[in-house]
Motif scaffolding. Structure first.
Motif, PDB file in Angstrom:
ATOM      1  N   ASP A 130      79.809  18.951  -4.624  1.00 34.09           N
ATOM      2  CA  ASP A 130      80.254  17.851  -3.562  1.00 34.09           C
ATOM      3  C   ASP A 130      81.768  17.431  -3.605  1.00 34.09           C
ATOM      4  OD1 ASP A 130      81.055  15.462  -2.367  1.00 34.09           O
ATOM      5  OD2 ASP A 130      79.003  15.415  -1.703  1.00 34.09           O
ATOM      6  N   HIS A 170      78.904  20.764  -0.840  1.00 34.91           N
ATOM      7  CA  HIS A 170      78.978  19.510   0.424  1.00 34.91           C
ATOM      8  C   HIS A 170      80.540  19.281   0.336  1.00 34.91           C
ATOM      9  CE1 HIS A 170      75.010  17.281   0.256  1.00 34.91           C
ATOM     10  NE2 HIS A 170      74.987  18.535   0.732  1.00 34.91           N
ATOM     11  N   HIS A 177      82.679  14.425  -5.434  1.00 36.93           N
ATOM     12  CA  HIS A 177      81.799  13.870  -6.712  1.00 36.93           C
ATOM     13  C   HIS A 177      82.576  14.184  -8.030  1.00 36.93           C
ATOM     14  CE1 HIS A 177      77.788  13.595  -4.647  1.00 36.93           C
ATOM     15  NE2 HIS A 177      78.668  12.849  -4.022  1.00 36.93           N
ATOM     16  N   GLU A 181      72.731  18.670  -7.025  1.00 38.90           N
ATOM     17  CA  GLU A 181      74.279  18.156  -6.810  1.00 38.90           C
ATOM     18  C   GLU A 181      74.361  17.023  -7.820  1.00 38.90           C
ATOM     19  OE1 GLU A 181      74.100  16.308  -3.150  1.00 38.90           O
ATOM     20  OE2 GLU A 181      76.367  15.873  -3.234  1.00 38.90           O
ATOM     21  N   ASP A 224      79.542  16.774   4.370  1.00 41.34           N
ATOM     22  CA  ASP A 224      78.897  15.700   3.789  1.00 41.34           C
ATOM     23  C   ASP A 224      79.794  14.484   3.967  1.00 41.34           C
ATOM     24  OD1 ASP A 224      77.228  13.513   2.672  1.00 41.34           O
ATOM     25  OD2 ASP A 224      77.338  14.352   0.565  1.00 41.34           O
TER      26      ASP A 224
HETATM   27 MN    MN Z   1      77.044  15.074  -1.151  1.00 41.89          MN
END
Ligand code: MN
Ligand SMILES: C[C@H](O)[C@H](O)[C@@H](O)C(=O)CO
Length: 432
Positions: free
Chosen positions: A273, A300, A276, A240, A340
């Protein structure tokens, strides 16, 4: 709804009236059939999707082996009722599952080991997670796993696997290996592939003098962690990436490009994610590109508000777009969907329920979109039809199909689960 139709009697030609009773769901089915969507097929597909519910929303990412949260991530808020131990966390997770349609997965972090032994993270073993496996068997769910490379004294100068200190790197390499063994055990025990996802917080606050050094060390450390081979039936490895963290604003060792290349070269999965990336970048647009070059993908799902704030996911345009992309790419059985977010300012159990149900609603929305027809319109350069179709799908009776899904799964429909959480909050969470 009652419908009265005038029909002609075929025998004597007279007009008669016939009365039909249709439920809201049946009406919704007809409305969707009108745009070429098979609602029953959509419900069947949705039933198969397991979403990985993250244990860390229940206790503000503290885990059972530390009492601080580091690594450039943060929970804010102090809503009462946080789960403080395995029993409380399991009770809350169980309660959440009773309010979410279908059978899912639970996403664990290594810091949630359950043992009386004083065991450091480089020495954890499957036996320290047996209680979670027993819990998963009782719930009929799968388990996913994450090494915990944060909230620990061996995070030295914001570095773990990329640290210039070999002893630090070795500690975390052992941790990474131990975690893959545990994820493999989950897969073996439960018969459902466990995702093992590596995320590290490594980076620097200000512009670094050396970018390639830490990345080279991370590359070697990953090679070592991943050198042990396991059956892909039991464990699927993912990495990730991230753009920045609090205190590591200028340079993140495990960036998206680093991991995308590493994953491609080593046959691993990338985990994207949704919090991110740069604020105007959207993961929905990345899915098709990733799937053209990879058999599988991990997500995520989070909600960044101005930064990677990890707010509870809403049924907003981007969530619907993301889910619809998964449907359009025929990827529901190729993707590991995990949530998440961690919000400590609201009831934590409600946070799970809202997030999980929203993820399912988004998938249902995608499944109820006439994707084939709209694709044909796009290929025929009828972009007006694409726009009209995507807009008008928004006012079809989506809520009635969702309510039917809840009822078939014997969980409360919208509006009916929150009073149950309030009761649990009064009787259980507020007494902690
Ligand atoms: Mn994450
Ligand atoms: C707790 C999680 O592992 C963590 O949130 C990680 O996945 C992440 O997204 C860090 O920003």
């Amino acid at each position: 709804m009652i419908y009265i139709y005038d029909i002609q009697n075929k025998d004597n030609g007279t007009n008669e009236q016939e009365v039909f009773l249709m439920s809201r769901f049946e009406e919704a089915k007809e409305a969707y059939a009108g745009v070429g969507v098979d609602v029953e097929a959509a419900l069947k597909q949705l039933q198969q999707v397991r979403i990985s519910m993250h244990c860390w929303q229940g206790d503000d990412v503290l885990g059972f082996d530390s009492d601080t949260l580091t690594g450039g991530i943060a929970t804010t808020g102090n809503y009462p009722g946080r789960a403080r131990n395995p029993e409380e966390l399991m009770a809350d997770i169980h309660k959440a599952y009773t309010l979410i349609p279908g059978k899912h997965k639970l996403n664990l972090h290594a810091s949630y080991r359950i043992t009386d032994e004083k065991v450091d993270r480089d020495k954890i073993e499957p036996k320290h997670f047996k209680a979670w496996v027993d819990f998963a068997k009782e719930e009929g769910i799968g388990l996913d796993f994450n090494p915990t490379f944060f909230s620990h004294k061996n995070v030295k100068d914001n570095m773990t696997l990329s640290s210039p200190d070999k002893a630090i790197r070795d500690f975390w390499i052992e941790h990474g290996k131990a975690c893959r063994k545990i994820a493999n055990y989950f897969g073996e025990e439960l018969g459902i592939t466990a995702l093992d996802n590596i995320w590290i917080p490594d980076g620097t606050k200000d512009v670094p003098a050396d970018r390639i050094g830490p990345r080279a060390r991370l590359k070697d450390a990953l090679d070592e962690i991943l050198s042990v081979k396991y059956d892909r039936k039991n464990i699927a490895d993912a990495v990730e990436g991230k753009v920045f963290g609090i205190g590591v604003e200028s340079y993140t060792v495990g960036s998206h490009e680093f991991y995308m290349n590493y994953a491609a070269k080593n046959g691993l999965m990338c985990l994207l994610d949704t919090g991110h990336y740069h604020p105007t970048e959207v993961v929905s647009d990345k899915i098709s590109s990733m799937l053209l070059f990879n058999d599988s993908l991990a997500l995520h799902v989070s909600r960044p508000v101005r930064w990677d704030s990890d707010h509870v996911i809403k049924l907003d345009d981007e969530l619907k777009e993301l889910a619809t992309e998964l449907v359009r790419c025929n990827a529901l059985d190729k993707v590991f969907i995990g949530l998440d977010f961690f919000d400590a300012s609201i009831n934590r159990l409600a946070a799970w329920v809202i997030g999980m149900r929203n993820m399912q609603k988004a998938l249902l929305y995608g499944l109820l979109t006439p994707n084939k027809e709209l694709k044909a319109a796009q290929d025929a350069a009828d972009f007006t039809k694409v726009l009209q179709g995507l807009e008008e799908i928004k006012t079809l009776p989506f809520g009635d199909v969702w309510a039917e899904f809840c009822q078939r799964n014997e969980v409360p429909v919208d509006g009916k689960w929150y009073p149950i959480v309030k009761e649990y909050e009064k009787d259980v969470q507020f007494k902690r």
